[in-house]
Motif scaffolding. Structure first.
Motif: not given
Ligand SMILES: [Fe+2]
Lengths: 181, 402
Positions: A55-56, A78-79, A81, A166, B193, B200-201, B204-205, B219, B222
């Motif tokens: 998941t991480r 999902e999400g 990369r 960035r 987690s 992260d989602l 992305r969205y 950021q 995170r």
């Protein structure tokens, strides 16, 4: 150079990863690799035992490796990369076996920042080729749902460089984008 | 025997005897068979407080405290029957009675002789008041000392018991703390987690222009989640190593694959403009080691390199198999380690002076050292403050000790 190849129907469909490995081991020409990967058609059931999920972060598993090539299975939740990265391998073929993956290309602009200069979407079953030497790129699960790609590298990767998404690699002087409030 | 002795003038000798009798430090008293005092020296009078001639013809019992007199008279008869040279009152306390009624401790030596068939007993009386009081003081001191030794022993016994209780309590607390740290770390990691996944989602969205503020905050989330996860992981590892709760499971590891995976994970910690570079420089790429320990070692070293380097400053991880050993090199161009802090660098919870404003537990390098000890590896480094550090690790690939 980037190619997106159609998954043409042909005799001798390869249905398992084991079979693919056997074919790749006797086919060390790029054309042979491409042919084998085009013939690969694997069901999600056959694929499942090879997948690892976290998941991480996305996961990378080596399916097979010789001195000439290595076959890596990449699983994206999902999400998820990859980083924006490049490596020393000369050639890479990427085939999504599940889900859809977006590929982005970058280059370092004058001033040191990263600029995106291309992108494409790789659907399930399509095969993409990349001349990878010094090709800065990123793959993302374009979602929704999970995605899995099978990547074939020739030769195997021995170095890997991660760029900051960035700002890029070069000096930060003159940029204001960094962290903070 | 010199002949001269026999030639001394008898009159002269009488005077010597007289002098001895008169100037003796002890009291001398001569008593006949009936117990009557027949002769005494001046010292005796002085001891008992009588005047010259006052004692002559009186009973010797006059000089004894009332309570002893009766017994003394019969003992004296016994002595007369079988006279011998001896100390009087062996094993008993003897006391004299002064004319003024005061009593004082004495020591008495007895001797006897017969003149013209008449038995005389001579007593040599010493006042032992001072010796007695010294003895008393000594006794008192000894008693006091014994009492203090007893008290101290009791205190020590009590102390030892208290230490035992404290030790047991400490052990219990430690176990409790360990359980708490493990439990808390595990319980925190799962929601963290999830937070990370959601962040992260969100990122992305909300991709694309116009969402810069969202990205900035995502950021931050995170970064902080990663920091917190790293802290929890350090605590967990420290606890496990401290408890000896570490099992080593050597397995064949593809170093390049492992390191690319780690670099990809750790990239989230990198600062703006910080490139992470990895390269493997030998043909051999596999090693037999405990995966978890190796991952922890590399993760801690790369994390430190990132953390203690400024924005835009690259971090390099290099690996190679060399003569059966895995070599790991981590290079940064960061703040370096002050020379004065270098000796303590691997101590638990140690933080160098120049990193106090940077978040960290001070456990990272300590854990690296502990893992390397377990793997039979070694670590050294070179560092120049303000210019960066290079850490070199060497781990034997096959030989393993747990
Ligand atoms: Fe790639």
């Amino acid at each position: 150079m980037a190619l997106l190849l159609d998954n043409h129907q042909m005799a001798g469909t390869i249905e398992t990863l084991e079979e693919l490995v056997r074919v790749l081991d006797v086919e060390s020409r790029p054309a042979g690799y491409m042919d084998a990967l085009l013939r690969l058609s694997i069901t999600p059931e056959m694929l499942a035992p090879f997948c690892q999920w976290n998941t991480r972060h996305y996961t990378r598993q080596c399916i097979h490796r010789t001195r000439e090539h290595e076959l890596i299975l990449i699983c994206y939740e999902e999400g998820q990369r990859t980083s924006i990265h490049d490596y020393d391998s000369q050639m890479a073929w990427i085939k999504p076996l599940m889900g859809t993956v977006q590929e982005e290309r970058f280059k370092i602009a004058t001033g040191g920042s990263l600029k995106r200069h291309g992108q494409r979407v790789l659907e399930t079953g399509r095969l993409a080729y990349m001349a990878t030497k010094s090709c800065i790129h990123r793959h993302s699960n374009a979602g929704p749902g999970r995605a899995v790609t099978l990547n074939l590298y020739a030769r195997p990767i021995r170095s890997w460089r991660v760029y900051d998404e960035r700002t890029g690699l070069a000096s930060l002087l003159g940029t204001t984008e960094a962290g903070g409030e | 025997m010199p002949q001269g002795d026999t030639n001394v003038n008898p009159v002269h000798l009488d005077r010597v005897r007289e002098m001895l009798f008169a100037s003796a430090a002890e009291g001398l008293v001569l008593v006949d068979r009936s117990g009557a005092i027949r002769m005494n020296n001046p010292r005796l009078l002085e001891l008992f407080g009588y005047a010259e001639g006052e004692l002559l013809g009186r009973s010797i019992e006059l000089l004894l405290p009332e309570s002893f007199r009766h017994a003394h008279a019969s003992q004296r008869e016994g002595y007369n029957a079988r006279p011998a040279k001896r100390h009087m009152g062996r094993g008993r306390e003897l006391n004299g009675l002064r004319k003024d009624g005061t009593i004082f401790p004495v020591e008495v030596g007895l001797n006897h002789f017969t003149v013209d068939d008449e038995l005389y007993v001579m007593a040599l009386v010493t006042d032992i008041t001072e010796r007695k009081s010294a003895e008393e003081a000594l006794k008192r001191n000894t008693a006091e000392l014994e009492k203090r030794v007893e008290e101290r022993t009791a205190e020590l016994a009590k102390g030892a018991h208290a230490v035992e209780i404290a030790y047991e309590r400490e052990k219990e607390l430690h176990a409790l703390k360990s359980r708490f740290v493990s439990m808390a770390s595990h319980e925190f990691r799962t929601p963290l987690s999830t937070i990370m996944g959601s962040a992260d989602l969100i990122a992305r969205y909300t991709e694309g222009p116009g969402n810069e503020k969202v990205h900035k905050h995502v950021q931050r989330i995170r970064t902080k989640v990663r920091d917190l996860t790293a802290i929890l992981n350090d605590f967990l590892s420290f606890e496990r190593i401290g408890q000896g709760d570490i099992s080593t499971e050597p397995e064949e590891i593809d170093i390049i694959h492992l390191c690319i995976g780690l670099i990809e994970e750790l990239r989230g910690m990198a600062k703006a403009g910080q490139a992470l570079k990895y390269e493997h420089t030998s043909d051999t790429r596999t090693v037999v080691l405990d995966r978890n320990m190796l991952v922890n070692t590399i993760t801690n070293l790369v994390t430190n390199a990132i953390k203690y380097s400024p924005e835009g400053s690259p971090v390099t991880l290099r690996t190679a198999m060399d003569d059966g050993c895995l070599r790991i090199v981590v290079i940064d161009k960061g703040i370096g380690i002050p020379v004065t802090d270098q000796p303590q660098l691997f101590d638990p919870f140690f933080r160098a002076q120049n990193v106090l404003t940077i978040q960290g537990t001070g456990l990272g390098l300590h854990l690296v050292k502990r893992y390397l000890d377990l793997m039979g590896g070694e670590i050294n480094y070179t560092s120049t403050p303000g210019q960066g550090s290079t850490f070199n690790v060497r781990i034997p690939g096959k030989h393993y000790r747990t």
